[in-house]
Design a protein around this motif. Sequence first.
Motif, PDB file in Angstrom:
ATOM      1  N   SER A  44     -40.604 -14.188 -30.758  1.00 23.27           N
ATOM      2  CA  SER A  44     -39.389 -14.316 -29.949  1.00 23.27           C
ATOM      3  C   SER A  44     -38.960 -15.756 -29.742  1.00 23.27           C
ATOM      4  O   SER A  44     -37.787 -16.034 -29.504  1.00 23.27           O
ATOM      5  N   ALA A  45     -39.910 -16.699 -29.850  1.00 28.81           N
ATOM      6  CA  ALA A  45     -39.524 -18.106 -29.706  1.00 28.81           C
ATOM      7  C   ALA A  45     -38.966 -18.660 -31.015  1.00 28.81           C
ATOM      8  O   ALA A  45     -38.716 -19.865 -31.110  1.00 28.81           O
ATOM      9  N   MET A  67     -40.863 -11.953 -42.246  1.00 30.73           N
ATOM     10  CA  MET A  67     -40.253 -12.609 -41.084  1.00 30.73           C
ATOM     11  C   MET A  67     -39.614 -13.894 -41.596  1.00 30.73           C
ATOM     12  O   MET A  67     -40.085 -14.463 -42.585  1.00 30.73           O
ATOM     13  N   GLY A  68     -38.605 -14.339 -40.914  1.00 30.72           N
ATOM     14  CA  GLY A  68     -38.009 -15.606 -41.312  1.00 30.72           C
ATOM     15  C   GLY A  68     -37.180 -16.180 -40.190  1.00 30.72           C
ATOM     16  O   GLY A  68     -36.801 -15.470 -39.242  1.00 30.72           O
ATOM     17  N   ALA A  69     -36.929 -17.479 -40.278  1.00 28.56           N
ATOM     18  CA  ALA A  69     -36.101 -18.125 -39.271  1.00 28.56           C
ATOM     19  C   ALA A  69     -35.340 -19.282 -39.896  1.00 28.56           C
ATOM     20  O   ALA A  69     -35.834 -19.939 -40.824  1.00 28.56           O
ATOM     21  N   LEU A 120     -32.008 -18.700 -35.742  1.00 32.47           N
ATOM     22  CA  LEU A 120     -31.717 -17.331 -36.172  1.00 32.47           C
ATOM     23  C   LEU A 120     -33.032 -16.732 -36.642  1.00 32.47           C
ATOM     24  O   LEU A 120     -33.765 -17.365 -37.411  1.00 32.47           O
ATOM     25  N   ALA A 121     -33.338 -15.533 -36.185  1.00 38.03           N
ATOM     26  CA  ALA A 121     -34.619 -14.912 -36.552  1.00 38.03           C
ATOM     27  C   ALA A 121     -34.354 -13.631 -37.335  1.00 38.03           C
ATOM     28  O   ALA A 121     -33.469 -12.852 -36.975  1.00 38.03           O
ATOM     29  N   LEU A 146     -26.762  -7.850 -38.984  1.00 35.60           N
ATOM     30  CA  LEU A 146     -27.274  -8.050 -37.624  1.00 35.60           C
ATOM     31  C   LEU A 146     -28.571  -8.829 -37.678  1.00 35.60           C
ATOM     32  O   LEU A 146     -29.505  -8.457 -38.400  1.00 35.60           O
ATOM     33  N   MET A 147     -28.624  -9.922 -36.913  1.00 30.38           N
ATOM     34  CA  MET A 147     -29.892 -10.648 -36.776  1.00 30.38           C
ATOM     35  C   MET A 147     -30.024 -11.125 -35.338  1.00 30.38           C
ATOM     36  O   MET A 147     -29.072 -11.075 -34.558  1.00 30.38           O
TER      37      MET A 147
END
Length: 449
Positions: free
Chosen positions: A233-234, A383-385, A421-422, A413-414
């Motif tokens: 979440s961070a 997962m990515g950011a 941005l996650a 949607l992200m």
Amino acid sequence: MNAPDRAGIRQASEIDMSSWWMPFTANRQFKASPRIISGARGMYYYTPDGREVVDASAGLWCVNAGHARQEIVDAVTAQLGTLDYAPGFNMGHPVAFEFASKLVEVTPPGFDKVFFTNSGSESVDTALKIALAYHRARGEGHRTRLIGRERGYHGVGFGGMAVGGIVSNRRMFANSLIPNCDHLPHTHDLARNAFSRGQPEHGVEFADELERLVALHGGDTIAAVIVEPVAGSAGVLVPPKGYLQRLRSICDKHGILLVFDEVITGFGRLGTPFASQYFGVEPDLFTTAKGITNGVVPLGAVFMKGAIHDALMTGPEPMIELFHGYTYSGHPVACAAGLATLEIYGREKLLTRGAGLEQEWADALHSLRDCPNVVDVRNLGIMGAIELAPKAGGAQPSRAYEAMVGTFEAGVLMRYTGDTLALSPPLILEREHIDRIVETIRKVLAGIA
Ligand SMILES: Cc1ncc(COP(=O)(O)O)c(C=O)c1O
């Protein structure tokens, strides 16, 4: 899969939004300019006006098998007609026992006991309570300190908030958090690790801060350390190489329990069933929720080594061993959804499917590194950011918020958190979805000043 039937669906302008106080949402901003989802199938959400939106966040990191899976719909429907609810206090029902037994077939060896909750927050509070109770049962009731980590997210219960490390979640409740908690430093080190593919090279030494806390408080006062293997979440903060191994060995040295919060990473997100298997580091307990039922019915679970459970099974047999539980612990409908979800995960090999897609996913995300304002791209498993530079003076809304709104309007949607941005799409994703997600982000970022 066909798009869901839109008969009877109300448009945003026809919905009275005055009563629902929405969670973790800027309510006034949202209601002035709402984003409404009214249907879901497979990799897609649908808006009331019939727009198809790729779900690049698996809902809230939970719909790992994609939306509207018929087997889950059937299992839930059948369970509602058979046993809609049964208490779990002093009464049992077959489906919860069956689900528990099936779950421990997919958990890493030795994690053969499970306590059911209804959410990630409850799983975290439950794991912390079990850790404290375990020490007490072994005559080490002096171990009361709990250690979390800066930028950690462990839900919104008082336990989870206290070990959590996100300032906006803590500030308002600062004087009411449970005492005796400390925090390790977070591991996000843009200066040394920006644009790392997979685990960053630098930062194993952040784990040594645990030795400092031991030196300060005494190792024998510390009950447990809780961390997300990958902080979700961070903003998808991937642990540096060797970091989790080092945390494990410091915990072992001082008799401290290590709890992994696998609410996001559990059930295939990293291409292994659980993150502990990805990293080859075994916790003592781990928390789950979200993907355990594909997100369709709330349910969480805490898994633990048999020895932790057994340490509490020592008093007189008529005594309740742990004064803890929820009205809906092991809810039959949630367990039925979970059983059907596990069937799908097994048949479609979704708990390991991410491993085959990880490189492709990483390549696609890292192709965004030269887009305007991008200061970091991170990835692990599916997962990515993408971290964006903050606006001058920290002006709000952040570029990441603007990008989230822009991509939703453009059909993806992200999540956004702060400047990041996650991404965590359902594990059924294909090349075409990866392309669509990445090209949409590229286009939207090009238009953000
Ligand atoms: C790692 C982690 N722990 C706990 C939670 C809290 O879960 P819930 O919202 O189901 O209470 C979350 C939610 O995102 C999470 O990511």
